[in-house]
Design a protein around this motif. Structure first.
Motif, PDB file in Angstrom:
ATOM      1  N   LEU A  17       0.805  -1.173  -0.015  1.00  0.00           N
ATOM      2  CA  LEU A  17      -0.150  -0.193   0.124  1.00  0.00           C
ATOM      3  C   LEU A  17       0.956   1.211  -0.089  1.00  0.00           C
ATOM      4  N   TYR A  18       0.690   2.114  -1.008  1.00  0.00           N
ATOM      5  CA  TYR A  18       1.371   3.249  -1.362  1.00  0.00           C
ATOM      6  C   TYR A  18       3.049   3.161  -1.308  1.00  0.00           C
ATOM      7  N   PRO A  19       3.502   2.085  -1.846  1.00  0.00           N
ATOM      8  CA  PRO A  19       4.711   2.175  -2.180  1.00  0.00           C
ATOM      9  C   PRO A  19       5.408   3.445  -2.869  1.00  0.00           C
ATOM     10  N   SER A  20       6.560   3.708  -2.687  1.00  0.00           N
ATOM     11  CA  SER A  20       7.260   4.856  -3.260  1.00  0.00           C
ATOM     12  C   SER A  20       7.696   4.532  -4.617  1.00  0.00           C
ATOM     13  N   TYR A  21       7.843   5.489  -5.370  1.00  0.00           N
ATOM     14  CA  TYR A  21       8.583   5.158  -6.827  1.00  0.00           C
ATOM     15  C   TYR A  21       9.308   4.396  -6.963  1.00  0.00           C
ATOM     16  N   ASP A  26      12.811  -0.081  -8.107  1.00  0.00           N
ATOM     17  CA  ASP A  26      13.996  -0.800  -7.538  1.00  0.00           C
ATOM     18  C   ASP A  26      13.773  -2.119  -6.991  1.00  0.00           C
ATOM     19  N   ILE A  27      12.779  -2.251  -6.286  1.00  0.00           N
ATOM     20  CA  ILE A  27      12.484  -3.574  -5.509  1.00  0.00           C
ATOM     21  C   ILE A  27      11.312  -4.333  -5.988  1.00  0.00           C
ATOM     22  N   ARG A 117      12.500  -2.006   7.975  1.00  0.00           N
ATOM     23  CA  ARG A 117      13.206  -0.553   7.863  1.00  0.00           C
ATOM     24  C   ARG A 117      14.147  -0.655   6.663  1.00  0.00           C
ATOM     25  N   LEU A 118      13.723   0.244   5.661  1.00  0.00           N
ATOM     26  CA  LEU A 118      14.240   0.531   4.365  1.00  0.00           C
ATOM     27  C   LEU A 118      15.825   1.210   4.611  1.00  0.00           C
ATOM     28  N   GLU A 119      16.754   0.929   3.996  1.00  0.00           N
ATOM     29  CA  GLU A 119      18.172   1.577   3.919  1.00  0.00           C
ATOM     30  C   GLU A 119      18.148   2.008   2.716  1.00  0.00           C
ATOM     31  N   ASN A 120      19.649   2.711   2.428  1.00  0.00           N
ATOM     32  CA  ASN A 120      19.809   3.162   1.043  1.00  0.00           C
ATOM     33  C   ASN A 120      20.465   1.948   0.148  1.00  0.00           C
ATOM     34  N   ASP A 121      20.720   0.837   0.902  1.00  0.00           N
ATOM     35  CA  ASP A 121      21.261  -0.125  -0.056  1.00  0.00           C
ATOM     36  C   ASP A 121      20.069  -1.127  -0.557  1.00  0.00           C
ATOM     37  N   THR A 122      19.815  -0.800  -1.849  1.00  0.00           N
ATOM     38  CA  THR A 122      18.732  -1.754  -2.639  1.00  0.00           C
ATOM     39  C   THR A 122      18.962  -3.175  -2.292  1.00  0.00           C
ATOM     40  N   VAL A 126      16.254  -5.765  -0.642  1.00  0.00           N
ATOM     41  CA  VAL A 126      15.608  -6.960  -1.353  1.00  0.00           C
ATOM     42  C   VAL A 126      15.688  -8.149  -0.429  1.00  0.00           C
ATOM     43  N   ARG A 127      17.169  -8.212   0.048  1.00  0.00           N
ATOM     44  CA  ARG A 127      17.314  -9.365   0.797  1.00  0.00           C
ATOM     45  C   ARG A 127      16.507  -9.563   2.026  1.00  0.00           C
TER      46      ARG A 127
END
Length: 313
Positions: A17-21, A26-27, A117-122, A126-127
């Motif tokens: 729900l409401y994923p960022s662009y 990227d994910i 918690r999303l980080e700058n490392d795509t 993903v992992r």
């Protein structure tokens, strides 16, 4: 029974729900390439209906957009109070929430799908998501996400051989292969093991060259069913086109399944300070009672024209 046999055949649909662009580009695309069945929802008012029609699904809410954290906690709490949605699992994704906020959320709502918690490392993101999805057996025993094409009149493969044009209607398709209708009059032109090179796959309104091998031919109703496996020599653009087509086709079916259902009109707004000082019990009351009621989908209050416009936009 072997461990593999215990797994659900089709796994679970995963909604964001409401994923960022950037999350979508990227994910989500990576998750589709890895054959997870993932969808996006861009209107919180559709969530109840989608989960009602797709039970045993997984919902991740991006709490960084649209509402404040307190409102999202209230939203999730009320969904979890609804008996008809009990088979679904819920999780949270965030880039902005700090450690204290996350701990507060953990105390107030169930989060079987985790708080990511999303980080700058795509790659790390993903992992982490894949690890969480695999812990819930999101894929099941199915290796590839497949879409039925029978309603798509122009979904076909065609090619020219020895001045003879072959056009075969696609029954269903995945990134691994496709099932096609072989007319009875053309049955002698095909056999298992036959390699079909540089044939044209027609989906999304344009032809795309692919290589495929006939894996099997099975009887159908007044026709034969050819099972074509896509060869590794098929280009990356064609594979991306197939995965996009599968995702779009499945999403259209999700939208069609909730067409005509009433939108969620609950007011979930909560002041941020209330979230900071509250615990789970303090959020019970009139709002949670409203959430418990709706074991049946609500009656339509929007005009049919407005709903049609919303779904087609």
């Amino acid at each position: 029974m072997a461990e593999e046999e215990k797994k659900d055949l089709f796994g679970h649909k995963v909604f964001f729900l409401y994923p960022s662009y950037s999350f979508q580009t990227d994910i989500l695309q990576r998750l589709r390439t890895m054959e997870y069945e993932v969808y996006t929802i861009q209107d919180y008012r559709l969530v109840r209906n989608i989960l009602f029609k797709n039970r045993n699904s997984i919902l991740y809410v991006n709490i960084d957009l649209i509402f404040n954290t307190a409102t999202w906690v209230n939203f999730l709490y009320m969904l979890q109070e609804q008996d008809s949605l009990a088979s679904n699992k819920f999780g949270i994704i965030t880039e902005k929430a700090d450690t204290n906020t996350i701990k507060n959320i953990e105390l107030q709502v169930k989060h079987e799908a985790g708080i990511i918690r999303l980080e700058n490392d795509t790659e790390e993101n993903v992992r982490n998501i894949v690890k969480q999805l695999d812990s819930m057996d999101a894929k099941g025993r199915r290796q590839y996400v497949r879409a039925n094409c029978l309603d798509d009149k122009i979904a076909e493969v065609f090619w020219l051989t020895n001045n003879t044009m072959f056009k075969l209607k696609i029954i269903d398709i995945s990134a691994a292969g496709l099932a096609v209708i072989i007319p009875e009059k053309q049955k002698n032109s095909f056999k298992p093991g036959q390699l079909l090179q540089n044939i044209n796959l027609m989906i999304k309104g344009k032809p795309m060259p692919i290589d495929a091998k006939i894996y099997a031919i099975k009887p159908g109703q007044n026709y034969l069913i050819g099972i074509l496996m896509i060869e590794y020599t098929t280009g990356k653009n064609a594979m991306n086109l197939i995965r996009d087509y599968v995702a779009e086709t499945l999403d259209k079916k999700i939208q069609a399944s909730i067409y005509g259902m009433d939108l969620d009109r609950n007011n979930y707004n909560v002041a941020e300070k209330k979230f900071r000082s509250s615990d789970k019990k303090s959020s019970e009351g009139k709002d949670s009672e409203a959430g418990k009621k709706a074991d049946q989908p609500p009656k339509l209050t929007e005009s049919e024209a407005e709903l049609k416009k919303m779904f087609e936009s």
